[in-house]
Design an enzyme around this catalytic site. Structure first.
Site, PDB file in Angstrom:
ATOM      1  N   ASP A  33     -92.150  67.901   5.208  1.00  0.00           N
ATOM      2  CA  ASP A  33     -93.537  67.948   4.638  1.00  0.00           C
ATOM      3  C   ASP A  33     -94.619  67.938   5.645  1.00  0.00           C
ATOM      4  OD1 ASP A  33     -93.467  65.342   5.868  1.00  0.00           O
ATOM      5  OD2 ASP A  33     -93.689  64.307   3.766  1.00  0.00           O
ATOM      6  N   HIS A  60     -61.395  62.170   8.564  1.00  0.00           N
ATOM      7  CA  HIS A  60     -62.273  61.451   7.735  1.00  0.00           C
ATOM      8  C   HIS A  60     -62.278  62.178   6.224  1.00  0.00           C
ATOM      9  CE1 HIS A  60     -63.770  58.727  10.624  1.00  0.00           C
ATOM     10  NE2 HIS A  60     -63.772  59.944  11.509  1.00  0.00           N
ATOM     11  N   CYS A  90     -89.537  64.638   7.051  1.00  0.00           N
ATOM     12  CA  CYS A  90     -90.894  64.059   6.641  1.00  0.00           C
ATOM     13  C   CYS A  90     -91.338  63.083   7.540  1.00  0.00           C
ATOM     14  CB  CYS A  90     -90.477  63.500   5.241  1.00  0.00           C
ATOM     15  SG  CYS A  90     -89.386  62.215   5.054  1.00  0.00           S
ATOM     16  N   THR A 137     -90.925  59.763   8.106  1.00  0.00           N
ATOM     17  CA  THR A 137     -89.845  58.948   8.293  1.00  0.00           C
ATOM     18  C   THR A 137     -88.315  59.768   8.309  1.00  0.00           C
ATOM     19  OG1 THR A 137     -89.125  58.043   6.275  1.00  0.00           O
ATOM     20  CG2 THR A 137     -90.915  57.169   7.657  1.00  0.00           C
ATOM     21  N   HIS A 143     -67.935  62.415  11.832  1.00  0.00           N
ATOM     22  CA  HIS A 143     -67.448  61.309  10.519  1.00  0.00           C
ATOM     23  C   HIS A 143     -67.751  61.917   9.149  1.00  0.00           C
ATOM     24  CE1 HIS A 143     -66.347  57.323  12.993  1.00  0.00           C
ATOM     25  NE2 HIS A 143     -66.246  58.510  13.666  1.00  0.00           N
TER      26      HIS A 143
END
Ligand code: RB5
Length: 145
Positions: A7, A131, A64, A66, A97
């Site tokens: 963004d 996993h 974005c 964060t 993982h």
């Protein structure tokens, strides 16, 4: 080939990253945004998620402010495993993982230097199939919905 989207909040970091990709001959498709004008991160997270699920790209990079909002949005696309990563350790573990097919980080919380380290660590890491049972549980849940 990598597919990347951000963004406006992560646009400056994306511009720097794309310069780094160009300089290092790393192939990518940029799905936008292409300016600092305010946009909505879900549009870019969902677009990126769909592109990753097309199977044409190795993985996606979502950014974005964060990395939180765009990773939440990308994860709504069936089959996407978007991991919000903050350093080399979490980037490597996201592959080892979680077999993440999207990595997300924040344009306001991650420097260019950190972003490059994250991408290198993710590229270098190998998925550990021990996993798989846990990933299958996520895939199976998605199939039930
Ligand atoms: C936009 O201001 C900001 O909310 C967005 O980039 C992101 O950080 C959301 O998670």
């Amino acid at each position: 080939m990598i597919v990347i989207a951000s963004d406006h909040a992560a646009y400056p970091l994306k511009v720097s990253l794309l310069k780094y990709f160009d300089k290092n001959k790393i192939n990518y498709l940029d799905l936008g945004t292409n300016s600092l004008e305010s946009v909505d991160y879900p549009d870019y997270g969902i677009k990126l998620g769909k592109a990753v699920m097309s199977g044409k790209y190795e993985y996606g990079i979502a950014m974005c402010g964060t990395g939180i909002g765009i990773s939440i949005a990308a994860n709504k696309v069936k089959g996407v495993r978007a991991a919000l990563v903050t350093n080399e350790k979490t980037a490597a573990l996201a592959k080892e993982h979680n077999n993440a097919n999207v990595i997300a980080f924040g344009g306001r919380t991650t420097t260019l230097k950190e972003a490059i380290k994250i991408i290198k660590a993710f590229n270098k890491a190998k998925y550990d199939p021990r996993h798989q049972k846990r990933i299958d549980k996520i895939t199976n849940y998605e199939a039930e919905k």
